[in-house]
Enzyme design. Structure first.
Site, mmCIF file in Angstrom:
data_model
loop_
_atom_site.group_PDB
_atom_site.id
_atom_site.type_symbol
_atom_site.label_atom_id
_atom_site.label_comp_id
_atom_site.label_asym_id
_atom_site.label_seq_id
_atom_site.Cartn_x
_atom_site.Cartn_y
_atom_site.Cartn_z
ATOM 1 N N ALA A 1 0.850 -1.198 0.000
ATOM 2 C CA ALA A 1 0.000 0.000 0.000
ATOM 3 C C ALA A 1 0.885 1.247 0.000
ATOM 4 O O ALA A 1 2.087 1.174 0.281
ATOM 5 C CB ALA A 1 -0.928 0.015 1.211
ATOM 6 N N PHE A 2 0.265 2.384 -0.308
ATOM 7 C CA PHE A 2 1.052 3.616 -0.457
ATOM 8 C C PHE A 2 1.766 4.033 0.819
ATOM 9 O O PHE A 2 2.716 4.820 0.794
ATOM 10 C CB PHE A 2 0.170 4.756 -0.979
ATOM 11 C CG PHE A 2 -0.727 5.407 0.040
ATOM 12 C CD1 PHE A 2 -1.933 4.829 0.401
ATOM 13 C CD2 PHE A 2 -0.386 6.612 0.618
ATOM 14 C CE1 PHE A 2 -2.774 5.440 1.329
ATOM 15 C CE2 PHE A 2 -1.214 7.246 1.534
ATOM 16 C CZ PHE A 2 -2.408 6.645 1.893
ATOM 17 N N LYS A 3 1.322 3.491 1.950
ATOM 18 C CA LYS A 3 1.932 3.884 3.229
ATOM 19 C C LYS A 3 3.414 3.565 3.286
ATOM 20 O O LYS A 3 4.171 4.223 3.995
ATOM 21 C CB LYS A 3 1.239 3.175 4.382
ATOM 22 C CG LYS A 3 -0.250 3.279 4.401
ATOM 23 C CD LYS A 3 -0.714 4.656 4.758
ATOM 24 C CE LYS A 3 -2.220 4.710 4.759
ATOM 25 N NZ LYS A 3 -2.753 5.923 5.326
ATOM 26 N N ASP A 4 3.843 2.528 2.532
ATOM 27 C CA ASP A 4 5.263 2.159 2.568
ATOM 28 C C ASP A 4 6.149 3.298 2.059
ATOM 29 O O ASP A 4 7.297 3.416 2.471
ATOM 30 C CB ASP A 4 5.511 0.929 1.680
ATOM 31 C CG ASP A 4 4.938 -0.353 2.268
ATOM 32 O OD1 ASP A 4 5.012 -0.533 3.494
ATOM 33 O OD2 ASP A 4 4.409 -1.162 1.484
ATOM 34 N N MET B 1 6.587 5.397 5.071
ATOM 35 C CA MET B 1 6.992 4.695 6.292
ATOM 36 C C MET B 1 8.402 4.126 6.185
ATOM 37 O O MET B 1 9.144 4.094 7.168
ATOM 38 C CB MET B 1 5.978 3.591 6.576
ATOM 39 C CG MET B 1 5.764 3.327 8.018
ATOM 40 S SD MET B 1 5.083 4.724 8.939
ATOM 41 C CE MET B 1 3.341 4.497 8.734
#
Ligand code: PLP
Ligand SMILES: N[C@@H](CCOP(=O)(O)O)C(=O)O
Length: 469
Positions: free
Chosen positions: A110-113, A116
């Site tokens: 997901a785009f959170k990586d 993060m």
């Protein structure tokens, strides 16, 4: 660059302190005191450059002396080497002048990586410099949690506690959090909604004694570093499609408002963005706000795009702060009204300022499923339900056909196999590194929807906790 709170009553901080602070001590969110800008020539020079290099140019004006180029450059290269695509965030064309910006090639799909993987390294660097430890607390509707756990697992200076709403994330999302064996990782199921989890995280930050005793830090998009890291891909996509020589529009699947806010920051920095469109599922508080002028919370409705099942959109506060021309007192008034009655009405001038940059549209469950099935049939492209929400909104927009439209592809379809299969009859397979995810043993306590129980649990398990005075 200094960081000020949207509520105007917290200490002004340097980047490294804002990075570790999470929520400001007055309950507000940190923002830079000024937005840096790139000239059209500087923007033009980003076109076609490697992702980590663009990130270096975009992020450099926001950081402090802890992140000189000799520190930041290798950190960025290492962070984005963990992505499975050589372009890091490739653009895929799905219709004339419409593109999906694939943000899901990182370790947790997901785009959170994107943010993060950098945040984990940045925090570790500052904590090592200071010989300090931190207790990370976060709330997730599914994706932030797994990305944070992946980024911080095994790190000696941090324990990470992630609250997720029990039964309201997909099985893949839950297992990405609960099957990680590292002792510093704690994925906690809460008997409530994402909004409850996020309210508990904010309550822990606002409990100053608890916050200081445990050295709390935050990795949700309340952390400004998350937003900055997300600004980068707007420049990557915009310059690939002709910026600064021609404008680009973005349609963003939205929940907590971090991703679309990053687009707004990119625009303030000089990227020629024509329109920013907020796309929501049936949890449409932001669409209603832009339409009626009233921000009013209602109950969260579970949907096939669970990561966007959110009513209280944290980062909307940052946009309101700008729309109120940085009047922290006026913002405090609106937030007090939200706290007391679950609603507020921004002044007309602020609404007009927001509408000058943003559109908003909503996609219901049938439209989401139809969009997944139709796009697969007509183009061969398989959308995840969150991206499908935005593609559906994009298709219904009155669009200037000379302006390329980029839909942010926020998750890999294999994170939501049940919803995708229901929509189009196909069950997307997990990539090889997660192929045995469904067989891995899980470890996850369930706690009541109660701040005292949550604080007690975290205080018992956090290695950074100081003894009670
Ligand atoms: C897959 C996915 N799409 C969209 C969103 C919404 O993004 P934001 O919360 O930044 O608005 C989220 C959650 O944040 C998500 O996990
Ligand atoms: N959709 C998010 C919700 C939290 O958002 P954040 O960007 O503030 O961390 C999730 O997947 O957890």
């Amino acid at each position: 660059m200094r960081y000020i709170s949207t509520r105007g009553e917290a200490p002004v901080l340097a980047f490294s302190d804002a990075l570790l602070a999470g929520l400001a001590r007055d309950g507000g969110l940190y923002v830079p005191d000024v937005f840096p800008s790139l000239t059209p020539q500087e923007v033009a020079r980003l076109a076609g450059r490697p992702y980590a290099e663009v990130a270096g140019k975009v992020i450099a004006p926001f950081v402090d002396s802890a992140f000189t180029p000799d520190v930041l450059t290798p950190m960025l290269e290492e962070a984005y080497a963990s992505f499975r695509h050589p372009a890091t965030t490739p653009l895929v064309q799905i219709a004339p002048n419409r593109f999906v910006l694939e943000l899901f090639h990182g370790p947790t799909l997901a785009f959170k990586d994107v943010a993060m993987q950098l945040l984990g390294r940045m925090m570790d660097h500052v904590l090592t410099q200071r010989d300090a430890r931190a207790t990370i607390v976060g709330a997730t509707s599914g994706d932030t949690g797994s990305a944070a756990i992946e980024a911080f697992r095994g790190r000696a200076r941090t324990d990470v506690f992630i609250l997720y709403p029990a039964g309201r994330v997909s099985e893949v999302q839950r297992r990405q959090m609960t099957t990680v064996p590292d002792a510093n990782v704690h994925a906690i199921a809460i008997e409530g909604t994402f909004d409850d989890c996020q309210a508990h995280v904010k309550a822990m930050f606002n409990n100053l004694a608890f916050r200081d005793r445990l050295h709390l830090a935050g990795v949700n998009s309340i952390n400004w570093a998350r937003i900055v890291a997300q600004v980068v891909y707007y420049f990557v996509a915009g310059t690939a499609l002709g910026a600064p020589h021609r404008p680009v529009s973005f349609v963003v699947p939205t929940g907590n408002f971090g991703d679309v806010l990053a687009g707004y920051v990119a625009k303030r920095m000089g990227l020629p963005i024509s329109r920013l469109t907020i796309a929501t599922n049936v949890n449409d508080i932001l669409v209603r706000t832009l339409g009626t002028g009233r921000y009013e919370t209602t109950g969260v409705v579970p949907s096939s795009s669970p990561s966007m099942d959110i009513q209280v959109s944290s980062n909307f506060e940052r946009l309101l702060f700008e729309a109120l021309e940085r009047d922290a007192g006026a913002l405090r008034g609106l937030m007090a009204a939200l706290h007391q009655s679950g609603a507020f009405s921004p002044p007309n001038s602020a609404l007009e300022a927001i509408r000058a940059d943003f559109d908003a549209g909503r996609t219901d469950e049938t439209q989401t499923a139809d969009t997944i099935a139709r796009v697969r049939r007509e183009t061969g492209y398989l959308l995840d339900p969150h991206t499908a929400v935005a593609v559906s909104v994009a298709e219904r927009l009155a669009q200037d056909r000379h302006v390329p439209q980029v839909v942010l592809g926020t998750a890999h379809p294999a994170k939501f196999p049940d919803a995708v299969e229901r929509a189009c009859g196909e069950r997307p397979a997990l990539p090889p590194h997660l192929a045995d995810l469904l067989e891995r043993p899980e470890r996850t306590p369930t706690l009541p929807n109660d701040i005292a129980a949550i604080e007690a649990y975290i205080a018992r398990h956090a290695r950074a906790a100081e003894p009670v005075a």
